[in-house]
Design a protein around this motif. Structure first.
Motif, mmCIF file in Angstrom:
data_model
loop_
_atom_site.group_PDB
_atom_site.id
_atom_site.type_symbol
_atom_site.label_atom_id
_atom_site.label_comp_id
_atom_site.label_asym_id
_atom_site.label_seq_id
_atom_site.Cartn_x
_atom_site.Cartn_y
_atom_site.Cartn_z
ATOM 1 N N LEU A 116 0.847 -1.189 0.000
ATOM 2 C CA LEU A 116 0.000 0.000 0.000
ATOM 3 C C LEU A 116 0.884 1.241 0.000
ATOM 4 O O LEU A 116 1.855 1.316 0.754
ATOM 5 C CB LEU A 116 -0.903 -0.008 1.240
ATOM 6 N N TRP A 117 0.536 2.228 -0.837
ATOM 7 C CA TRP A 117 1.374 3.415 -1.010
ATOM 8 C C TRP A 117 0.571 4.693 -0.781
ATOM 9 O O TRP A 117 -0.632 4.758 -1.062
ATOM 10 C CB TRP A 117 1.954 3.460 -2.417
ATOM 11 N N ARG A 136 5.610 -5.141 9.830
ATOM 12 C CA ARG A 136 6.203 -3.954 10.441
ATOM 13 C C ARG A 136 5.570 -2.705 9.813
ATOM 14 O O ARG A 136 4.826 -2.790 8.844
ATOM 15 C CB ARG A 136 7.718 -3.946 10.263
ATOM 16 N N GLY A 137 5.900 -1.575 10.388
ATOM 17 C CA GLY A 137 5.296 -0.324 9.955
ATOM 18 C C GLY A 137 5.736 0.097 8.571
ATOM 19 O O GLY A 137 6.586 -0.554 7.944
ATOM 20 N N PRO A 138 5.206 1.208 8.086
ATOM 21 C CA PRO A 138 5.525 1.658 6.721
ATOM 22 C C PRO A 138 6.974 2.095 6.598
ATOM 23 O O PRO A 138 7.592 2.568 7.552
ATOM 24 C CB PRO A 138 4.567 2.829 6.509
ATOM 25 N N GLU A 139 7.533 1.922 5.409
ATOM 26 C CA GLU A 139 8.889 2.364 5.115
ATOM 27 C C GLU A 139 8.838 3.598 4.239
ATOM 28 O O GLU A 139 7.932 3.781 3.435
ATOM 29 C CB GLU A 139 9.677 1.253 4.422
ATOM 30 N N ARG A 140 9.856 4.438 4.400
ATOM 31 C CA ARG A 140 9.952 5.637 3.582
ATOM 32 C C ARG A 140 10.621 5.305 2.255
ATOM 33 O O ARG A 140 11.568 4.527 2.203
ATOM 34 C CB ARG A 140 10.762 6.716 4.299
ATOM 35 N N VAL A 141 10.112 5.921 1.189
ATOM 36 C CA VAL A 141 10.685 5.756 -0.147
ATOM 37 C C VAL A 141 10.971 7.148 -0.696
ATOM 38 O O VAL A 141 10.085 8.007 -0.719
ATOM 39 C CB VAL A 141 9.735 4.991 -1.090
ATOM 40 N N PHE A 195 7.745 12.804 1.301
ATOM 41 C CA PHE A 195 8.281 11.511 0.892
ATOM 42 C C PHE A 195 7.156 10.493 0.754
ATOM 43 O O PHE A 195 6.037 10.691 1.258
ATOM 44 C CB PHE A 195 9.362 10.999 1.857
ATOM 45 N N LEU A 196 7.466 9.414 0.040
ATOM 46 C CA LEU A 196 6.514 8.321 -0.153
ATOM 47 C C LEU A 196 6.545 7.386 1.045
ATOM 48 O O LEU A 196 7.578 7.218 1.704
ATOM 49 C CB LEU A 196 6.881 7.529 -1.407
ATOM 50 N N LEU A 197 5.403 6.761 1.302
ATOM 51 C CA LEU A 197 5.303 5.743 2.343
ATOM 52 C C LEU A 197 4.771 4.458 1.716
ATOM 53 O O LEU A 197 3.792 4.490 0.959
ATOM 54 C CB LEU A 197 4.380 6.195 3.469
ATOM 55 N N ARG A 198 5.422 3.345 2.010
ATOM 56 C CA ARG A 198 5.015 2.033 1.505
ATOM 57 C C ARG A 198 4.787 1.095 2.682
ATOM 58 O O ARG A 198 5.666 0.910 3.522
ATOM 59 C CB ARG A 198 6.090 1.463 0.580
ATOM 60 N N TYR A 199 3.586 0.518 2.721
ATOM 61 C CA TYR A 199 3.258 -0.436 3.787
ATOM 62 C C TYR A 199 2.977 -1.802 3.172
ATOM 63 O O TYR A 199 2.161 -1.925 2.259
ATOM 64 C CB TYR A 199 2.022 0.029 4.567
#
Length: 574
Positions: free
Chosen positions: A401-402, A420-425, A410-414
């Motif tokens: 999910l983006w 685990r929580g969302p990562e930054r892209v 910044f972008l967030l990807r889950y």
């Protein structure tokens, strides 16, 4: 089967062009004489431009028009263009570089009495700039005026020659329509490699080879810049070459050479899919089996009825939202709420997005972030991304999910499967400082539509060059007029984006080909709030939230599907 060593182009009816220094004549070549009805199924009809050398009695305007015709003829006959140039100009000129495409009715402004002498004349060519065809064969529409000045000098025989010519070819719209074909090439998704991704190019037809040869030769090359950086990959190993293509009534035989592994079944399947779609989607060899040989030995056979899984498997069920609850849409109307909390009415949830149906999850934006729920009785809403200024959620075909964090840039990807929580892209540097308002990932898992501000749509690609997914290859798709506002965007298929615009003159719904910018308007009757699409199906919600309507097959009229209280239609992904 009729074996043919070299197939020329099937030709169109001869035509004449009323311009100085040019004409159009039919071009023919070897073809399958036993094909009833005439026609090589591996080629496309076209006409070749035949230019003539400058004449001693031609004035400056005729020289410029003849020069332009010589540029149109240059790829097939490079001998005429040099006769328009001085030796110094010819030494510096090169045909390489982007092709400039201008409108047919260009104007040649003659020299003024004060500008030059009889021996040296300055002439200006003015036109509307239509597009550029880049060296990677991508077609990039442009807008606005275009002009170029030419200096003409008299030679010893008394005729004019051009003393300086910028590198590259200058073609008219008609030149491109005559000699080029819009062509879809198919590569593999660089991330999942389970999906074909279309790359639209303009390929020049050649009298020395069939269009099938032209397509497959280009397919062996890297994709256009829009899909560079690992966004896509290919099943053809480096060093693969096309030795021959022949055909019969029921099959096409392609003989390749190179380091292809006959034991690599996965690579074989994807390679055959790339070939089949690149030929058949361009109406070449359609309906025939495709047999591939490697160095003359059997490699693989692709039947005409091969499965379509390489283009879409996201699901085709339509949904809609009513008072915060997600409902199924049947053929003739409502088909009931989805199971679990997602099918229950609630306030404060908006901008719903649906993942692939094989792993159906629904996402929605709230005042504090983005929440996700499964479409099952046991599913529960769970906030997975926190933030008070996020774009509407969008799903990738890999199940992630983006969203875009507008506040922090910044972008967030889950990944629901990651635990685990969302990562930054990191976003493209070109987006820095821009007001990102929407993010929509296409069903191919590669292209991404990004709206910035109120009136601009850009197309990006999810690349894998840095070892992980990143957003790159930002390119402008469309900009509306000042004062207009983009209301919604939705992917119809991998090639087309629907753009809903509130304009001063009323609402506009355009279907835009993201590969070359070609736009088709969709007639509207009601004011719309949002759109959703999947292939030929287009759904929309009325502006007052009272109904969902569907575009008829005639692409001209709409029918009511759901009313009342139908707030927004949904399809998986897109």
């Amino acid at each position: 089967m009729t074996r043919i060593s070299r197939l020329g182009a099937v030709v169109a009816i001869a035509a004449a062009v009323a311009c100085a220094g040019c004409s159009v004549i039919p071009v023919s070549g070897p073809h399958a004489v036993n094909e009833a009805g005439g026609g090589d199924p591996l080629s496309k009809p076209f006409q070749r431009m035949i230019a003539i050398a400058p004449q001693k009695n031609w004035g400056p305007e005729q020289i410029i028009r003849g020069l332009q015709a010589a540029m149109a003829a240059y790829p097939d006959d490079p001998a005429i263009l040099p006769t328009y140039l001085t030796p110094e100009a010819l030494a510096k000129w090169s045909a390489s570089g982007p092709v400039t495409v201008i409108e047919d009715g260009f104007e040649v402004v003659p020299p003024s009495p004060r500008d030059g002498t009889e021996a040296v004349q300055k002439v200006t060519l003015k036109a509307r700039w239509v597009a550029s065809i880049k060296e990677d064969d991508s077609y990039v529409p442009t807008a606005g005026g275009w002009s170029r000045s030419f200096e003409l000098v008299k030679d010893k025989q008394g005729g004019y020659r051009v003393s300086d010519l910028p590198s590259g070819l200058l073609l008219t719209n008609s030149d491109v329509a005559r000699a080029y074909r819009a062509t879809n090439l198919y590569y593999l998704n660089g991330n999942t490699q389970d999906r074909l991704v279309v790359d639209r190019v303009r390929l020049r037809l050649k009298p020395t080879e069939t269009f099938a040869q032209t397509i497959l030769k280009r397919l062996l090359e890297p994709p256009t810049s829009a899909l560079a950086g690992g966004a896509v990959t290919t099943s053809f190993p480096p060093g693969t070459k096309i030795e021959s293509i022949t055909y019969g009534d029921e099959r096409v035989l392609i003989n390749l050479s190179g380091p292809l592994d006959p034991l690599d079944l996965t690579g074989e399947n994807s390679l055959m899919a790339q070939i089949r779609y690149s030929l058949n989607k361009n109406e070449v060899a359609k309906g025939r089996s495709i047999e591939v040989l490697v160095d003359g030995e059997a490699y693989s056979i692709d039947r005409p009825n091969s499965d379509e899984r390489w283009l879409d498997d996201s699901g085709d069920t339509a949904y809609y939202v009513s008072k915060g609850a997600v409902h199924l849409m049947g053929k003739d109307g409502p088909a009931g709420a989805v199971p679990g909390p997602a099918g229950e009415q609630r306030e404060g949830y908006s901008d719903f997005a649906l993942s692939k149906e094989s792993n159906a999850l629904i996402a929605a934006r709230t005042s504090t972030g983005i929440s996700v729920a499964g479409l099952t009785r046991e599913g529960q809403w769970q906030e997975v991304i926190q933030g008070t200024d996020l774009t509407a959620p969008t799903w990738h075909r890999d199940g992630s999910l983006w969203t875009y964090d507008r506040k922090n840039g910044f972008l967030l990807r889950y990944d629901p499967a990651g635990g685990r929580g969302p990562e930054r892209v990191a976003p493209p540097k070109e987006l820095k400082g821009l007001d990102v308002t929407r993010l929509r990932i296409a069903r191919d898992g590669v292209r991404v539509a990004v709206t910035t501000g109120k009136n601009t749509v850009q197309i990006c690609a999810l690349t894998t060059a840095a070892g992980g997914l990143m957003l790159g290859n930002l390119q402008l798709l469309t900009t509306t007029e000042e004062g207009d506002e983009i209301r919604d965007v939705a992917w119809g298929d991998d090639e087309h984006l629907l753009v809903l615009v509130d304009s001063k003159a009323g609402q506009i719904l355009n279907q835009i080909n993201v590969g070359d910018g070609e736009s088709v308007g969709v007639p509207l009757k009601d004011r719309l709030k949002s759109v959703a699409a999947l292939g030929d199906r287009v759904l929309a919600a009325s502006d007052d939230g009272s109904k969902v309507i569907e575009l008829n097959q005639d692409r001209q009229t709409w029918n009511v599907k759901i009313e009342p209280d139908a707030e927004a239609p949904l399809f998986p992904l897109g």
